[in-house]
Enzyme design. Structure first.
Site, short mmCIF file in Angstrom:
data_model
loop_
_atom_site.label_atom_id
_atom_site.label_comp_id
_atom_site.label_asym_id
_atom_site.label_seq_id
_atom_site.Cartn_x
_atom_site.Cartn_y
_atom_site.Cartn_z
N LYS A 138 5.76 2.90 -1.80
CA LYS A 138 5.42 4.31 -1.61
C LYS A 138 6.66 5.18 -1.79
O LYS A 138 6.61 6.24 -2.42
CB LYS A 138 4.81 4.53 -0.22
N GLN A 168 2.85 3.95 8.90
CA GLN A 168 2.33 2.71 8.31
C GLN A 168 1.67 1.85 9.39
O GLN A 168 2.28 1.55 10.41
CB GLN A 168 3.49 1.94 7.65
N ASP A 171 -2.74 10.90 4.76
CA ASP A 171 -3.58 9.70 4.73
C ASP A 171 -5.05 10.04 5.02
O ASP A 171 -5.94 9.23 4.75
CB ASP A 171 -3.09 8.70 5.80
#
Ligand code: NDP
Length: 282
Positions: A54, A98, A121
């Site tokens: 990422k 994460q 997200d």
């Protein structure tokens, strides 16, 4: 007849190039670059790989990647304080924590603390609610990528029968919401569904998001149907999806491979969400 392969890598490369152009234009007009903050707690090897890729993709798109690596014994309070400081930081347009977080951490509390307007997200309940009610917000990256891939085959999905196998908050449910918004007729199947093969056979569009290698068999697929395989399963034979690809690709009209299908789209959509956030913020 063999299916058209939906090339996730190529579609993702396209999207990433468009995001990079958008970032360059944003930089000109706003005098800054979009920033994505990624928080990694502990040493989980799969998470470390995701965070690395990422970060690389973020920089390649011309955005700033702000990485926070914390030890595995970090407590909830420390994480909440970090999230609050990222919420307040004008250089940060997107915040990504994460998952999974180490066991003692209150994951729910951490995710709820993220400013919904920086939740690239799309996991915050405010964004889930916005999606469900048709308000603008952040859509989870994996289902967003699935719709983009579907649209390369069917620019207009109106009236199509879709089955989503899986009802998780991060894939199945938002996927169903997006398909409803596209005017599909949507069936959501899960581990308690009766006669799953029949539900899949009735569908023009099949989304498999289960986490069981080759659960969806070739003879469940309606001839000509479009199949999007979200599953990423590590087996002795390598990475495989939730669909029996060899058999399904003989029946389907179009299908995504694993790897090289949904996976590359997820990161590209994350970059796209971060650019959108920066544009909204100005
Ligand atoms: P979850 O484990 O959270 O959800 C799995 C879903 O599948 C559940 O709703 C479960 O039902 C359902 N299920 C389990 N067994 C069956 C069965 N026998 N028949 C029908 N449904 C069943 O997984 P995720 O949604 O997080 O992920 C799904 C897959 O997608 C995984 O392989 C994951 O690795 C992959 N993935 C890939 C991404 C990418 O970038 N390509 C991103 C995210 C995930 P129930 O609710 O009843 O338990």
């Amino acid at each position: 007849m063999t299916a058209t392969i939906i090339d996730g890598k190529a579609i993702a490369a396209d999207l990433r190039a468009r995001v990079a152009e958008g970032v360059a234009a944003f930089r000109q007009s706003a005098g800054r670059v979009p920033g994505l903050a990624v928080v990694l707690v502990g040493e989980d090897p799969a998470s470390a790989v995701y965070v690395r890729s990422k970060g690389r993709a973020t920089r390649e798109a011309g955005m700033e990647s702000i990485e926070h690596r914390l030890p595995a014994d970090t407590d909830t309070e420390t994480l909440l304080a970090l999230v609050r400081s990222l919420n307040a930081d004008p250089a940060v347009d997107g915040i990504l924590v994460q998952l999974p977080l180490p066991k003692p951490v209150d994951t729910q509390a951490v995710l709820l603390a993220i400013d919904p307007d920086k939740d690239v997200d799309g996991f915050h309940p405010v964004n889930a609610g916005r999606l469900a009610t048709g308000m603008p917000g952040f859509v989870p990256c994996t289902p967003l990528g699935c719709v983009m891939m579907l649209k390369t085959v069917h620019p207009d999905l109106t009236g199509m029968d879709a089955v989503v196998v899986g009802r998780s908050n991060i894939v199945g449910k938002p996927m169903a919401q997006l398909l409803i918004a596209e005017s599909c007729t949507v069936t959501v199947a899960h581990s308690r569904t009766r006669d799953l093969p029949a539900k899949v056979r009735a569908a023009d569009v099949v989304i498999a998001a289960v986490g069981i290698p080759a659960l969806v068999k070739g003879d469940w697929i309606r001839p000509g149907a479009t199949v999007i395989d979200v599953g990423i399963n590590r087996t002795e034979a390598g990475l495989v999806g939730d669909v029996d690809y060899a058999a399904a690709s003989q029946v389907a009209g179009a299908i995504t491979p694993v790897p090289g299908g949904v996976g590359p789209m997820t990161i590209a959509c994350l970059l796209s969400n971060t650019l959108d956030s920066a544009r909204r913020r100005g």
